[in-house]
Scaffold this motif. Structure first.
Motif, PDB file in Angstrom:
ATOM      1  N   TRP A 216      36.226  42.709  45.047  1.00 49.03           N
ATOM      2  CA  TRP A 216      37.021  42.459  43.591  1.00 49.03           C
ATOM      3  C   TRP A 216      36.617  44.284  42.780  1.00 49.03           C
ATOM      4  CZ3 TRP A 216      39.572  38.889  42.139  1.00 49.03           C
ATOM      5  CH2 TRP A 216      39.510  37.395  42.675  1.00 49.03           C
TER       6      TRP A 216
ATOM      7  N   PRO B  16      35.559  45.043  37.212  1.00 47.18           N
ATOM      8  CA  PRO B  16      35.295  43.699  37.286  1.00 47.18           C
ATOM      9  C   PRO B  16      34.923  43.698  35.551  1.00 47.18           C
ATOM     10  CG  PRO B  16      33.134  44.410  37.920  1.00 47.18           C
ATOM     11  CD  PRO B  16      33.821  45.665  38.004  1.00 47.18           C
TER      12      PRO B  16
ATOM     13  N   LYS C  84      30.941  43.127  47.129  1.00 39.62           N
ATOM     14  CA  LYS C  84      31.633  42.827  45.789  1.00 39.62           C
ATOM     15  C   LYS C  84      33.066  41.066  46.338  1.00 39.62           C
ATOM     16  CE  LYS C  84      32.051  48.092  44.946  1.00 39.62           C
ATOM     17  NZ  LYS C  84      32.553  48.447  44.491  1.00 39.62           N
TER      18      LYS C  84
ATOM     19  N   ILE D  84      33.609  37.149  41.972  1.00 37.95           N
ATOM     20  CA  ILE D  84      32.905  37.957  40.527  1.00 37.95           C
ATOM     21  C   ILE D  84      33.010  36.542  40.350  1.00 37.95           C
ATOM     22  CG2 ILE D  84      34.310  38.091  38.330  1.00 37.95           C
ATOM     23  CD1 ILE D  84      34.068  40.390  39.944  1.00 37.95           C
TER      24      ILE D  84
ATOM     25  N   TYR E 295      41.210  39.814  36.792  1.00 35.91           N
ATOM     26  CA  TYR E 295      40.591  40.304  38.268  1.00 35.91           C
ATOM     27  C   TYR E 295      40.775  40.628  38.812  1.00 35.91           C
ATOM     28  CZ  TYR E 295      37.662  36.971  34.327  1.00 35.91           C
ATOM     29  OH  TYR E 295      37.747  36.100  33.906  1.00 35.91           O
ATOM     30  N   THR E 296      41.178  41.867  39.698  1.00 32.97           N
ATOM     31  CA  THR E 296      41.788  42.506  40.491  1.00 32.97           C
ATOM     32  C   THR E 296      40.805  42.484  41.889  1.00 32.97           C
ATOM     33  OG1 THR E 296      42.270  44.135  38.800  1.00 32.97           O
ATOM     34  CG2 THR E 296      42.566  44.771  40.913  1.00 32.97           C
ATOM     35  N   TRP E 297      41.762  41.766  42.618  1.00 36.45           N
ATOM     36  CA  TRP E 297      41.657  41.783  44.274  1.00 36.45           C
ATOM     37  C   TRP E 297      41.955  42.962  45.384  1.00 36.45           C
ATOM     38  CZ3 TRP E 297      43.626  39.730  48.924  1.00 36.45           C
ATOM     39  CH2 TRP E 297      42.552  38.884  49.567  1.00 36.45           C
TER      40      TRP E 297
END
Length: 164
Positions: free
Chosen positions: A60, A63, A77, A80, A94-96
């Motif tokens: 991730w 956050p 990581k 989250i 939320y960026t993955w």
């Protein structure tokens, strides 16, 4: 992904939440945005997994407000989670980032979402994301193959398999 909320249990009803993703497939180094859509929520645990595994995959990035990284499956990581009980909304993104190694054919995002300490849902899942055919797997390229078996005079199409 079970909260340690003493004396309370997950809701048996369907969750009023949906895990939405911004792409149908993933490739190396291409970030995927994930949102929890539904009423406001106060608690969250969000991971990416492949079928049949409980390992948190990928990492991730940055956050969102009121959230933090959580180390899962030895991955610092890998998840989250909430950093406080402030209200979070569908506007939280939320960026993955997919893993660089291993050539997983599919990913799904799975969440535990809590409206409050007493009210939460387990196993809220996204749609399945397939690895894009342009993605690389270590040194090779991911490709689908179809096996056709000929039985006179019929052709049977068997399940797809994949090569690395």
């Amino acid at each position: 992904m079970m909260p340690v909320h003493m004396g309370v249990h997950p809701q048996p009803s369907p969750a009023p939440y949906e895990v939405q993703i911004d792409a149908p497939s993933f490739v190396n180094r291409q970030m995927i945005n994930v949102q929890i859509v539904g009423p406001g929520y106060r608690g969250l645990l969000l991971e990416a997994r492949t079928f049949g595994s409980t390992a948190a995959l990928g990492s991730w990035q940055n956050p969102a407000n009121n959230t933090k990284f959580l180390q899962c499956s030895g991955n610092p990581k890998g998840a989250i989670t909430h950093s406080n009980t402030e209200l979070k909304t569908s506007l939280s993104t939320y960026t993955w980032l997919p893993p660089n190694s291993g050539c997983l054919p599919v990913i799904t995002f799975i969440a535990t979402v809590a409206q409050s300490r007493e009210i939460y849902w387990l196993g809220v899942k996204s749609k399945v994301m397939w690895r894009d055919s342009k993605a690389t797997c270590a040194a090779g390229k991911f490709t689908w193959t179809i096996t056709i078996v000929t039985l006179v005079p019929f052709h049977l199409l068997l399940l797809p398999s994949f090569l690395y």
